[in-house]
Design a protein around this motif. Structure first.
Motif, mmCIF file in Angstrom:
data_model
loop_
_atom_site.group_PDB
_atom_site.id
_atom_site.type_symbol
_atom_site.label_atom_id
_atom_site.label_comp_id
_atom_site.label_asym_id
_atom_site.label_seq_id
_atom_site.Cartn_x
_atom_site.Cartn_y
_atom_site.Cartn_z
ATOM 1 N N LEU A 173 26.299 17.993 -1.595
ATOM 2 C CA LEU A 173 26.296 19.315 -0.973
ATOM 3 C C LEU A 173 27.390 19.423 -0.293
ATOM 4 N N VAL A 174 28.486 20.121 -0.301
ATOM 5 C CA VAL A 174 29.681 20.499 0.537
ATOM 6 C C VAL A 174 29.548 21.859 0.890
ATOM 7 N N GLY A 175 29.125 22.012 2.301
ATOM 8 C CA GLY A 175 29.471 23.446 3.330
ATOM 9 C C GLY A 175 30.601 23.771 3.008
ATOM 10 N N LEU A 200 27.555 25.949 -7.776
ATOM 11 C CA LEU A 200 27.817 27.107 -6.606
ATOM 12 C C LEU A 200 26.747 27.548 -6.639
ATOM 13 N N HIS A 201 25.971 27.870 -5.096
ATOM 14 C CA HIS A 201 25.147 28.203 -4.749
ATOM 15 C C HIS A 201 25.887 29.615 -5.271
ATOM 16 N N GLY A 202 24.506 31.218 -5.398
ATOM 17 C CA GLY A 202 24.841 32.234 -5.486
ATOM 18 C C GLY A 202 25.640 33.220 -4.801
ATOM 19 N N ALA A 203 25.736 32.789 -3.222
ATOM 20 C CA ALA A 203 26.707 33.868 -2.580
ATOM 21 C C ALA A 203 28.012 33.210 -2.999
ATOM 22 N N HIS A 204 28.203 32.397 -3.515
ATOM 23 C CA HIS A 204 29.421 31.907 -3.787
ATOM 24 C C HIS A 204 30.314 32.503 -5.102
ATOM 25 N N VAL A 205 28.918 32.399 -5.938
ATOM 26 C CA VAL A 205 29.020 33.137 -7.614
ATOM 27 C C VAL A 205 30.344 34.092 -7.590
ATOM 28 N N SER A 242 24.673 27.004 5.751
ATOM 29 C CA SER A 242 23.572 26.939 6.527
ATOM 30 C C SER A 242 23.225 26.791 5.561
ATOM 31 N N ALA A 243 22.914 26.613 3.938
ATOM 32 C CA ALA A 243 22.324 25.842 3.489
ATOM 33 C C ALA A 243 21.945 24.254 3.488
ATOM 34 N N ALA A 244 21.998 24.022 3.710
ATOM 35 C CA ALA A 244 21.516 22.269 4.136
ATOM 36 C C ALA A 244 20.458 22.174 4.803
ATOM 37 N N ALA A 245 20.294 23.459 5.124
ATOM 38 C CA ALA A 245 18.834 23.346 6.029
ATOM 39 C C ALA A 245 18.084 24.317 5.868
ATOM 40 N N ASP A 246 17.978 24.649 4.953
ATOM 41 C CA ASP A 246 17.565 26.276 4.147
ATOM 42 C C ASP A 246 16.440 25.753 3.084
ATOM 43 N N ARG A 247 15.325 25.921 2.624
ATOM 44 C CA ARG A 247 14.586 25.317 1.343
ATOM 45 C C ARG A 247 15.716 25.611 0.431
ATOM 46 N N TRP A 248 16.117 25.958 0.683
ATOM 47 C CA TRP A 248 17.352 25.944 -1.122
ATOM 48 C C TRP A 248 17.850 25.146 -1.350
ATOM 49 N N ALA A 249 18.218 23.784 -0.620
ATOM 50 C CA ALA A 249 18.356 22.569 -1.004
ATOM 51 C C ALA A 249 17.541 21.255 -1.229
ATOM 52 N N ARG A 250 15.711 21.810 -0.876
ATOM 53 C CA ARG A 250 14.593 20.954 -1.307
ATOM 54 C C ARG A 250 14.553 19.990 -3.162
ATOM 55 N N ARG A 251 15.534 21.669 -3.689
ATOM 56 C CA ARG A 251 16.217 21.177 -4.818
ATOM 57 C C ARG A 251 16.595 19.945 -5.746
ATOM 58 N N GLY A 332 37.532 35.162 14.424
ATOM 59 C CA GLY A 332 36.886 33.652 14.167
ATOM 60 C C GLY A 332 35.399 33.972 14.239
ATOM 61 N N GLU A 333 34.899 34.742 13.661
ATOM 62 C CA GLU A 333 33.192 34.555 13.833
ATOM 63 C C GLU A 333 32.724 34.139 12.837
ATOM 64 N N GLU A 334 33.678 33.749 11.519
ATOM 65 C CA GLU A 334 32.784 33.066 10.366
ATOM 66 C C GLU A 334 33.920 32.592 9.014
ATOM 67 N N ASP A 335 35.090 32.409 9.225
ATOM 68 C CA ASP A 335 35.214 31.401 8.360
ATOM 69 C C ASP A 335 35.030 30.167 8.454
ATOM 70 N N GLU A 336 35.523 30.107 9.804
ATOM 71 C CA GLU A 336 35.988 28.449 10.398
ATOM 72 C C GLU A 336 34.576 28.198 11.595
ATOM 73 N N ALA A 337 33.330 28.902 11.817
ATOM 74 C CA ALA A 337 32.494 29.224 12.411
ATOM 75 C C ALA A 337 31.302 28.301 12.330
ATOM 76 N N ALA A 338 31.244 27.508 11.129
ATOM 77 C CA ALA A 338 29.868 26.775 10.799
ATOM 78 C C ALA A 338 30.422 25.457 9.840
ATOM 79 N N PRO A 339 30.061 24.496 9.783
ATOM 80 C CA PRO A 339 29.125 24.036 10.913
ATOM 81 C C PRO A 339 29.077 23.787 12.066
#
Length: 339
Positions: A173-175, A200-205, A242-251, A332-339
């Protein structure tokens, strides 16, 4: 004598304003006329009356923002010249993400260039940065510390594929950010010979689909949401950080959590995010690229919008380049802000 850019390009609460052209560059709040360097949400905000940008940036803004992408939109092909008020304006590639450009402004013999975000390393998903000689160069400084020297991305992808080979029963799983980084990772994986579907996670589609409509081939992609667990064993899944810490990743079957970011150079940042496989892949210029760019553009004065301003200004000063920190909050608050 040509007017110094400080007399016609100034910082306001809305952002950087070109007075003789009557427009803002990447404004921080809704304005009447905005020139946008690229479609990341910290630079392309909703609600502007009129928006001018490259055709690809406008298309990506419409994908992201829908009706909020600007009441009127004007596409300017990179390299073409446009007169706005008393200013001759052109857009040239910035090498950051698809459609990203620098804003070149000529006013009464004086030239200022606003870079937006940029990188210098080759990227198959966007046009390469083009240095332009100018009187004032306005730059980011996201990674303006000597510790930030990005390794070749192909080597980081090789580390990812080696881990996939070592753990064939686990999902990797690559964030990564959904605009630019996701598509670049896909292109790098394809170049390294990975021809299997990438999940792909749905946010990337939607943004991957937009890239393909804009002529960037990405190969076989599959939605990870709803996929059978057996299909994801040994697979590579791209998702928001953020997806690794989400319920979504349990699948996902026993996922190896990876993250692709320039911040992965900082081991504490990786540990804090629970990242098992940090991949130092950035869409921003590193310390060496920032300094090389100052030399390439040959500006006697540099303005730094955001990031590690003090270090870059000091380095510029040692070479006789005058530096000023604009301290524009909100970039700079989004594209390189996480993790």
């Amino acid at each position: 004598m040509p007017p110094h850019p400080r007399t016609w390009l100034r910082v306001t609460p809305q952002g950087l304003f070109c007075a003789p052209g009557g427009f803002f560059i990447d404004p921080l709040r809704a304005v009447d006329r905005a020139v946008i360097t690229h479609a990341h949400s910290d630079h392309a905000r909703p609600g502007h009356q009129a928006v001018l940008a490259s055709p690809a940036t406008l298309a990506l803004m419409r994908t992201r923002l829908g009706d909020g992408a600007g009441q009127t939109q004007q596409a300017l092909i990179p390299g073409e010249l446009l007169r706005l008020g008393e200013v001759d304006l052109s857009l040239i590639p910035a090498g950051h993400v698809l459609g990203s450009t620098q804003v070149v402004m000529d006013y009464r013999g004086s030239r200022a260039v606003v870079s937006g975000d940029y990188k210098r390393i080759a990227d198959p998903t966007c046009d390469a940065f083009m240095p332009v000689r100018c009187d004032v160069f306005v730059t980011e400084a996201t990674f303006a510390l000597p510790v930030f020297r990005h390794p070749p991305p192909a080597g980081e992808i090789a580390r990812l594929l080696a881990s996939v080979a070592l753990f064939p029963e686990r999902t990797h799983l690559v964030g990564c950010y959904s605009l630019g980084k996701c598509q670049r990772l896909i292109a790098l994986l394809r170049a390294a010979g990975w021809d299997r579907p990438i999940w792909l996670h749905g946010a990337h589609v939607a943004l991957c689909a937009a890239y393909e409509r804009l002529g960037v081939p990405l190969g076989a992609l599959r939605p990870a949401t709803g996929a059978a667990k057996s299909d994801l064993a040994g697979a590579i899944v791209l998702a928001p950080p953020s997806a690794a810490a989400d319920r979504w990743a349990r699948r996902l079957p026993d996922p190896v959590v990876a993250a692709a970011s320039g911040w992965m150079r900082v081991r504490g940042r990786a540990r804090q995010g629970g990242v098992e496989l940090p991949l130092v892949i950035s869409d921003h210029a590193d310390w060496d690229e920032l300094n090389a760019t100052l030399d390439d553009v040959g500006a006697p004065e540099v303005w730094v919008t955001h990031g590690r301003e003090e270090a870059l200004i000091h380095a510029a000063g040692t070479r006789g380049i005058e530096g000023h920190a604009l301290r524009l909050l909100g970039y700079g608050e989004e594209d390189e802000a996480a993790p």
